[in-house]
Design a protein around this motif. Structure first.
Motif, PDB file in Angstrom:
ATOM      1  N   UNK A   5       0.793  -1.231   0.000  1.00 13.69           N
ATOM      2  CA  UNK A   5       0.000   0.000   0.000  1.00 13.69           C
ATOM      3  C   UNK A   5       0.824   1.279   0.000  1.00 13.69           C
ATOM      4  N   UNK A   6       2.120   1.177   0.355  1.00 13.88           N
ATOM      5  CA  UNK A   6       2.988   2.347   0.377  1.00 13.88           C
ATOM      6  C   UNK A   6       4.309   2.021  -0.298  1.00 13.88           C
ATOM      7  N   UNK A   7       5.117   3.037  -0.523  1.00 12.01           N
ATOM      8  CA  UNK A   7       6.332   2.909  -1.333  1.00 12.01           C
ATOM      9  C   UNK A   7       7.462   2.231  -0.542  1.00 12.01           C
ATOM     10  N   UNK A   8       7.870   1.007  -0.926  1.00 12.03           N
ATOM     11  CA  UNK A   8       8.947   0.323  -0.197  1.00 12.03           C
ATOM     12  C   UNK A   8      10.322   0.932  -0.451  1.00 12.03           C
ATOM     13  N   UNK A   9      10.462   1.754  -1.497  1.00 11.26           N
ATOM     14  CA  UNK A   9      11.745   2.416  -1.710  1.00 11.26           C
ATOM     15  C   UNK A   9      11.950   3.549  -0.705  1.00 11.26           C
ATOM     16  N   UNK A  10      10.863   4.040  -0.152  1.00 14.11           N
ATOM     17  CA  UNK A  10      10.959   5.055   0.898  1.00 14.11           C
ATOM     18  C   UNK A  10      11.049   4.405   2.274  1.00 14.11           C
ATOM     19  N   UNK A  11      10.326   3.322   2.471  1.00 13.64           N
ATOM     20  CA  UNK A  11      10.339   2.597   3.744  1.00 13.64           C
ATOM     21  C   UNK A  11      10.174   1.120   3.453  1.00 13.64           C
ATOM     22  N   UNK A  12      11.253   0.356   3.669  1.00 13.70           N
ATOM     23  CA  UNK A  12      11.227  -1.070   3.341  1.00 13.70           C
ATOM     24  C   UNK A  12      10.173  -1.816   4.141  1.00 13.70           C
ATOM     25  N   UNK A  13       9.757  -1.262   5.283  1.00 12.58           N
ATOM     26  CA  UNK A  13       8.724  -1.913   6.091  1.00 12.58           C
ATOM     27  C   UNK A  13       7.374  -1.977   5.377  1.00 12.58           C
ATOM     28  N   UNK A  14       7.254  -1.294   4.241  1.00 11.21           N
ATOM     29  CA  UNK A  14       6.019  -1.362   3.460  1.00 11.21           C
ATOM     30  C   UNK A  14       5.671  -2.790   3.069  1.00 11.21           C
ATOM     31  N   UNK A  15       6.679  -3.639   2.899  1.00  3.83           N
ATOM     32  CA  UNK A  15       6.399  -5.015   2.459  1.00  3.83           C
ATOM     33  C   UNK A  15       5.840  -5.874   3.596  1.00  3.83           C
ATOM     34  N   UNK A  16       5.727  -5.296   4.789  1.00  2.00           N
ATOM     35  CA  UNK A  16       5.070  -6.016   5.878  1.00  2.00           C
ATOM     36  C   UNK A  16       3.551  -5.994   5.738  1.00  2.00           C
ATOM     37  N   UNK A  17       3.049  -5.163   4.838  1.00  7.82           N
ATOM     38  CA  UNK A  17       1.590  -5.029   4.668  1.00  7.82           C
ATOM     39  C   UNK A  17       1.217  -5.351   3.229  1.00  7.82           C
ATOM     40  N   UNK A  18       1.314  -6.610   2.865  1.00  6.47           N
ATOM     41  CA  UNK A  18       0.961  -7.055   1.522  1.00  6.47           C
ATOM     42  C   UNK A  18      -0.556  -7.052   1.370  1.00  6.47           C
ATOM     43  N   UNK A  19      -1.032  -6.473   0.278  1.00  6.28           N
ATOM     44  CA  UNK A  19      -2.481  -6.388   0.053  1.00  6.28           C
ATOM     45  C   UNK A  19      -2.942  -7.209  -1.151  1.00  6.28           C
ATOM     46  N   UNK A  20      -1.993  -7.720  -1.922  1.00  5.09           N
ATOM     47  CA  UNK A  20      -2.344  -8.492  -3.118  1.00  5.09           C
ATOM     48  C   UNK A  20      -1.255  -9.520  -3.357  1.00  5.09           C
ATOM     49  N   UNK A  21      -1.677 -10.758  -3.653  1.00  2.00           N
ATOM     50  CA  UNK A  21      -0.730 -11.820  -4.007  1.00  2.00           C
ATOM     51  C   UNK A  21      -1.271 -12.594  -5.195  1.00  2.00           C
ATOM     52  N   UNK A  22      -0.450 -12.718  -6.220  1.00  3.67           N
ATOM     53  CA  UNK A  22      -0.744 -13.580  -7.362  1.00  3.67           C
ATOM     54  C   UNK A  22       0.383 -14.596  -7.473  1.00  3.67           C
ATOM     55  N   UNK A  23       0.017 -15.864  -7.598  1.00  2.00           N
ATOM     56  CA  UNK A  23       0.997 -16.939  -7.724  1.00  2.00           C
ATOM     57  C   UNK A  23       0.716 -17.717  -9.000  1.00  2.00           C
ATOM     58  N   UNK A  24       1.678 -17.718  -9.917  1.00  2.00           N
ATOM     59  CA  UNK A  24       1.510 -18.405 -11.199  1.00  2.00           C
ATOM     60  C   UNK A  24       0.212 -17.990 -11.884  1.00  2.00           C
ATOM     61  N   UNK A  25      -0.082 -16.687 -11.812  1.00  3.74           N
ATOM     62  CA  UNK A  25      -1.246 -16.142 -12.502  1.00  3.74           C
ATOM     63  C   UNK A  25      -2.566 -16.275 -11.767  1.00  3.74           C
ATOM     64  N   UNK A  26      -2.562 -16.934 -10.602  1.00  2.00           N
ATOM     65  CA  UNK A  26      -3.799 -17.116  -9.831  1.00  2.00           C
ATOM     66  C   UNK A  26      -3.802 -16.150  -8.642  1.00  2.00           C
ATOM     67  N   UNK A  27      -4.932 -15.499  -8.428  1.00  2.00           N
ATOM     68  CA  UNK A  27      -5.041 -14.569  -7.312  1.00  2.00           C
ATOM     69  C   UNK A  27      -5.178 -15.351  -6.014  1.00  2.00           C
ATOM     70  N   UNK A  28      -4.239 -15.110  -5.098  1.00  2.00           N
ATOM     71  CA  UNK A  28      -4.238 -15.764  -3.788  1.00  2.00           C
ATOM     72  C   UNK A  28      -4.840 -14.850  -2.741  1.00  2.00           C
ATOM     73  N   UNK A  29      -4.571 -13.565  -2.893  1.00  2.00           N
ATOM     74  CA  UNK A  29      -5.037 -12.593  -1.903  1.00  2.00           C
ATOM     75  C   UNK A  29      -5.321 -11.272  -2.598  1.00  2.00           C
ATOM     76  N   UNK A  30      -6.425 -10.635  -2.245  1.00  2.00           N
ATOM     77  CA  UNK A  30      -6.740  -9.307  -2.743  1.00  2.00           C
ATOM     78  C   UNK A  30      -7.581  -8.606  -1.694  1.00  2.00           C
ATOM     79  N   UNK A  31      -6.928  -7.711  -0.938  1.00  2.00           N
ATOM     80  CA  UNK A  31      -7.612  -6.997   0.141  1.00  2.00           C
ATOM     81  C   UNK A  31      -8.469  -5.872  -0.421  1.00  2.00           C
TER      82      UNK A  31
END
Length: 417
Positions: free
Chosen positions: A391-417
Motif C-alpha cells: 500500500x505504500x512505497x517500499x523504496x521510501x520505507x522497506x517496512x512497506x512489504x510487511x503489509x501485503x495487500x495483493x498476491x498472485x501466484x503463477x497467474x492465480x489470485x491468492x489474496x486481494x484486500x
C-alpha cells in the motif's frame, strides 16, 4: 450438412478464442518495481495469460473482455523470496529444544506444520522459498507434493532434504543416544560418503544440497566439499553450506559451492574471495527481537546483532553477492511466521543497505541463487506471474512489504484486500 459443419467450426473457433481471451488478466500498476534496475516505474500495465507474464508497458492494448485488476494506488513487486526457511520447525518462545523435538514430533506432524507455514508465507507475499532442511524424514517433500496436487496453497519450494554433515549433525547427544540426529542429518565422512548422501537426498526429492561444515572442531576439507559440489552439479543441483568463517569457509568458497549460509565470522578477505568466485552470502541477519526469541539475554541479543550488522555492511561495501534468508524457527508472540521473518528487515535498515537493493536481494538475486532466474524473480515477459502489491512505497520505507495487500501466484489470485 457441409454448411452446418462450417457454422459449427466457426462457432467452435469463436468459443476457443473467447476462452483464450478470458484467460488474459490485465493488472493496472500505479507503481511497478523493476527488480532488474532497482527503479520504480509509473503507470504500467501487466498482461498475464496462462500463469505467465505476457506483456508489460505503459500503453499496451487490451480488450474489454479481459479481466482487470486495478492496483493503480498500489506499489507492485515481484513475489518475495526467502533463501533460508525451516518450514516444519517451530519451538516455543525462548525454548530451543532440538533433541526433544526428535523424540516427540512425528514426520507427519512436521509436514502438517510445514503445510501451515507454507500457506502463511504465500499469503504474506513469499512466492518462492528455499526449504533448508531440519524437516524430520523428508516431511517437506510431502508438503511440496500437496502444493503441486492443489491440496494446499504454498510457494514454489526449492528443497534441500536432510542436511549432510560430518559426524554428529548439529546435535548434543550422549553415546547412549548415538545417531538420534539421523532424524534430520546424514552423517557423511570422506568423499565417498558425501557422494552417497547427495544421491540419497536427490532420490527423496531434494533439488538443492545443504551441508553443515563446521559445527565442531572438525570440518569438511576442500576435497570433501569438492566431492559434494561435483556430485550435485552432475545432477544439475547447487550446494549451499552452513559455515561461519575461517578455513572451513575458504574450503566452501574454493569448492565452487553456490552459497554460504550465516557466515557470521567472515573477514574481508573471505568476503572478497566470495565476490571473486561468485559465491552468495545468505546472511540470516536476525533482528534483536529474533535473537531474544531464541532465548538470548538482552546484552547477548544486541551483541549478536552488532556482529551481523557489521558483516552485512562489509559484504555490501565489498560487493559480495547476497540473497535474503531468515532462518526463523521461533515465532515472536503475536506474529506469524512471515511477520517474524520480516523483523529481519530492521537489520538491513540499520546496516544502511538501500531499500532497492534489499528488494533485489529478495527477488532478482534470490532467484539467481536458487537457479530459477529464467522462471521467476522479475516482472518480465515469459516469466511466471508471481506478483504482489503493497500500500505504500517500499523504496521510501522497506517496512512497506510487511503489509501485503495483493498476491498472485503463477497467474492465480491468492489474496486481494
Amino acid at each position: 450438412m457441409k454448411l452446418k459443419k462450417v457454422i459449427c467450426s466457426f462457432l467452435g473457433s469463436c468459443l476457443i478464442a473467447g476462452v483464450l481471451q478470458a484467460q488474459v488478466t490485465i493488472i493496472k500498476a500505479g507503481h511497478l518495481f523493476d527488480a532488474a534496475t532497482g527503479k520504480m516505474l509509473s503507470q504500467q500495465l501487466i498482461a498475464v495469460r496462462d500463469g505467465k507474464i505476457q506483456q508489460i508497458g505503459a500503453d499496451i492494448p487490451y480488450s474489454p473482455t479481459d479481466s482487470i485488476i486495478d492496483l493503480s494506488d498500489a506499489w507492485v513487486l515481484p513475489g518475495l523470496m526467502d533463501c533460508h526457511v525451516h518450514l516444519t520447525v517451530a519451538f516455543p518462545y525462548r525454548k530451543v529444544a532440538i533433541e526433544h523435538m526428535y523424540m516427540t514430533e512425528s514426520t507427519a506432524l512436521r509436514a502438517l506444520r510445514g503445510a501451515h507455514n507454507a500457506q502463511v508465507l504465500l499469503m504474506n507475499g513469499f512466492t518462492t522459498i528455499k526449504e533448508i532442511g531440519n524437516d524430520a524424514n523428508y516431511a517437506s517433500a510431502d508438503v511440496i507434493r500437496a502444493i503441486k496436487k492443489g491440496w494446499i496453497q504454498g510457494p514454489t519450494i526449492i528443497y534441500a532434504g536432510k542436511i549432510i554433515s560430518p559426524y554428529g549433525g548439529q546435535t548434543a547427544a550422549s553415546p547412549e543416544h548415538e545417531h538420534v540426529w539421523d532424524m534430520e542429518y546424514l552423517d557423511a565422512n570422506g568423499a565417498d560418503e558425501i557422494r552417497k548422501a547427495v544421491r540419497k537426498n536427490i532420490y527423496y526429492g531434494a533439488n538443492v544440497i545443504k551441508v553443515v561444515t563446521d559445527s565442531y572442531a572438525y570440518h569438511y576439507s576442500l576435497e570433501e566439499m569438492t566431492a559434494a559440489v561435483t556430485e550435485a552439479r552432475q545432477a544439475g543441483l547447487k550446494v549451499t553450506a552452513h559455515v561461519m568463517g575461517g578455513e572451513a569457509a575458504r574450503n566452501v568458497i574454493n569448492s565452487g559451492a553456490a552459497a554460504i549460509e550465516h557466515g557470521v565470522d567472515l573477514d574481508d578477505e573471505l568476503l572478497q574471495l566470495m565476490k571473486t568466485k561468485g559465491t552468495f552470502l545468505v546472511g540470516t541477519d536476525l533482528a534483536v527481537s529474533n535473537n531474544l526469541a531464541y532465548s538470548a539475554d538482552s546484552a547477548t541479543a544486541r551483541n549478536y546483532y552488532r556482529i551481523d550488522i557489521d558483516r552485512l555492511k562489509r559484504a555490501y561495501r565489498i560487493g559480495t553477492k547476497m540473497a535474503f534468508g531468515s532462518d526463523i524457527i521461533i515465532d515472536i508472540p503475536g506474529k506469524n511466521r512471515a511477520q517474524t521473518i520480516l523483523e529481519i528487515l530492521q537489520s538491513w535498515k540499520d546496516a544502511g543497505i538501500p531499500n532497492a537493493y534489499v528488494l533485489q536481494c529478495m527477488t532478482r538475486y534470490a532467484a539467481e541463487l536458487l537457479g530459477v532466474e529464467k522462471e521467476r524473480g522479475l516482472i518480465a515477459p515469459a516469466l511466471a506471474a508471481d506478483i504482489i502489491a503493497v500500500k505504500t512505497d517500499p523504496l521510501k520505507d522497506i517496512n512497506a512489504i510487511k503489509a501485503v495487500s495483493f498476491v498472485m501466484k503463477d497467474g492465480k489470485i491468492i489474496r486481494k484486500d
